[in-house]
Scaffold this active site. Sequence first.
Site, mmCIF file in Angstrom:
data_model
loop_
_atom_site.group_PDB
_atom_site.id
_atom_site.type_symbol
_atom_site.label_atom_id
_atom_site.label_comp_id
_atom_site.label_asym_id
_atom_site.label_seq_id
_atom_site.Cartn_x
_atom_site.Cartn_y
_atom_site.Cartn_z
ATOM 1 N N ASP A 95 -12.019 -11.799 -9.254
ATOM 2 C CA ASP A 95 -10.749 -11.136 -9.122
ATOM 3 C C ASP A 95 -9.711 -11.794 -9.822
ATOM 4 O OD1 ASP A 95 -9.236 -9.037 -7.837
ATOM 5 O OD2 ASP A 95 -9.386 -10.129 -5.855
ATOM 6 N N GLY A 96 -8.559 -10.954 -9.928
ATOM 7 C CA GLY A 96 -7.413 -11.346 -10.519
ATOM 8 C C GLY A 96 -7.161 -11.024 -12.061
ATOM 9 N N ASN A 97 -7.991 -10.372 -12.825
ATOM 10 C CA ASN A 97 -8.040 -9.896 -14.167
ATOM 11 C C ASN A 97 -6.703 -9.207 -14.385
ATOM 12 O OD1 ASN A 97 -10.526 -10.959 -14.242
ATOM 13 N ND2 ASN A 97 -11.691 -8.893 -14.804
ATOM 14 N N GLY A 98 -6.457 -8.009 -13.543
ATOM 15 C CA GLY A 98 -5.408 -7.560 -13.831
ATOM 16 C C GLY A 98 -3.962 -8.309 -13.679
ATOM 17 N N HIS B 175 -9.632 -7.852 -18.507
ATOM 18 C CA HIS B 175 -11.145 -7.729 -18.003
ATOM 19 C C HIS B 175 -11.735 -8.277 -19.438
ATOM 20 C CE1 HIS B 175 -10.356 -5.318 -14.730
ATOM 21 N NE2 HIS B 175 -10.161 -4.093 -15.338
ATOM 22 N N GLU C 119 -16.325 1.495 -5.030
ATOM 23 C CA GLU C 119 -14.819 1.891 -4.595
ATOM 24 C C GLU C 119 -13.868 1.890 -5.951
ATOM 25 O OE1 GLU C 119 -16.821 -0.377 -2.467
ATOM 26 O OE2 GLU C 119 -17.134 1.427 -1.381
ATOM 27 N N TRP D 239 -14.167 3.434 -8.695
ATOM 28 C CA TRP D 239 -14.177 4.654 -9.373
ATOM 29 C C TRP D 239 -12.556 5.158 -9.292
ATOM 30 C CZ3 TRP D 239 -17.684 5.726 -12.916
ATOM 31 C CH2 TRP D 239 -19.097 5.180 -12.483
ATOM 32 N N ARG E 51 -9.863 3.749 -9.545
ATOM 33 C CA ARG E 51 -8.721 3.286 -10.597
ATOM 34 C C ARG E 51 -8.791 4.030 -11.496
ATOM 35 N NH1 ARG E 51 -9.587 -3.322 -11.003
ATOM 36 N NH2 ARG E 51 -9.787 -3.698 -8.559
ATOM 37 N N LEU F 226 -31.781 -19.091 -15.717
ATOM 38 C CA LEU F 226 -30.597 -18.595 -14.850
ATOM 39 C C LEU F 226 -30.865 -17.312 -14.697
ATOM 40 C CD1 LEU F 226 -27.825 -18.929 -13.324
ATOM 41 C CD2 LEU F 226 -26.801 -18.143 -15.321
ATOM 42 N N ARG G 14 -14.575 -16.302 -4.349
ATOM 43 C CA ARG G 14 -13.781 -15.285 -4.642
ATOM 44 C C ARG G 14 -12.507 -16.111 -5.323
ATOM 45 N NH1 ARG G 14 -12.325 -9.578 -1.947
ATOM 46 N NH2 ARG G 14 -10.906 -8.812 -3.665
ATOM 47 N N GLU H 289 -21.995 -19.149 2.821
ATOM 48 C CA GLU H 289 -21.052 -19.935 2.933
ATOM 49 C C GLU H 289 -19.868 -19.263 2.106
ATOM 50 O OE1 GLU H 289 -20.341 -22.435 4.874
ATOM 51 O OE2 GLU H 289 -22.497 -22.350 5.384
#
Length: 228
Positions: free
Chosen positions: A12-15, A29, A59, A61, A63, A123, A174, A193
């Site tokens: 979160d927080g790219n914007g 992004h 959800e 979409w 944007r 990975l 997050r 966790e």
Amino acid sequence: MVNSLHIGLIMDGNGRWATARHLPRTAGHLAGLKALKRVALGAIRNNVGYLTLYCFSTENWKRPKEEVDYLMGLFSEKVTGELPFFNDNGIRLLFLGDMFPLPSEAQEALHFVIEKTAANDRLIVQLAINYGGQDEICRAVNRALEKGISRITPDVIRSNFDNPEVPPVDIIARSAGEMRLSNFLIWDAAYAEFVSYEKLWPDWDEYDIVNIIKAFGQRNRKFGGLGK
Ligand code: FPP
């Protein structure tokens, strides 16, 4: 050989990162994708087995079309463009979510990289795209019903997920200080966790992965019992 620790990341927080620099949200992004590469390398260096990345929710979409189109472009061009990075570092990609509503170029690119990285085992990275936890549970139940299973149990649901061989997430992290799951891995989050860090996603690197691992090591997991 794949190690077992499974970390889920809500990126979160790219914007906000972009807005703070007077850049368009899409620049956030792109910076987020660069952070993703630093974090994946950090995960490998610290013996993480699985990363599940919340790239685009069912959800998202809602944007603006320009932002949705940009992200879909990243999922097709960058995913194939980074194939040497994945193969050089032993990263295997898996898809998590409902792929059908994605543009056909993105679907083709994703199928391509999934196939071309299938032999890698340092990975495992699950790309959650058009992913929603509620949608995942409904799709699993529908798969079970289509197989003629009439009694739904937790095991039936879990074994009908997109990638049932991937172990449940151990810890969800997050960025950008938010404290919600936002429909991410809600079934497996039952006993996962959770940590939240203030740092915006585009600023993340190996340091943050090390912090998550440390936080996880300090938790006493009880799974409903009395614990250690
Ligand atoms: C949330 O930040 C981030 C997203 C919706 C997109 C995450 C996608 C990437 C990091 C790129 C992944 C790319 C590939 C090819 C796997 P936000 O836009 O909600 O930020 P804000 O809350 O500050 O507005």
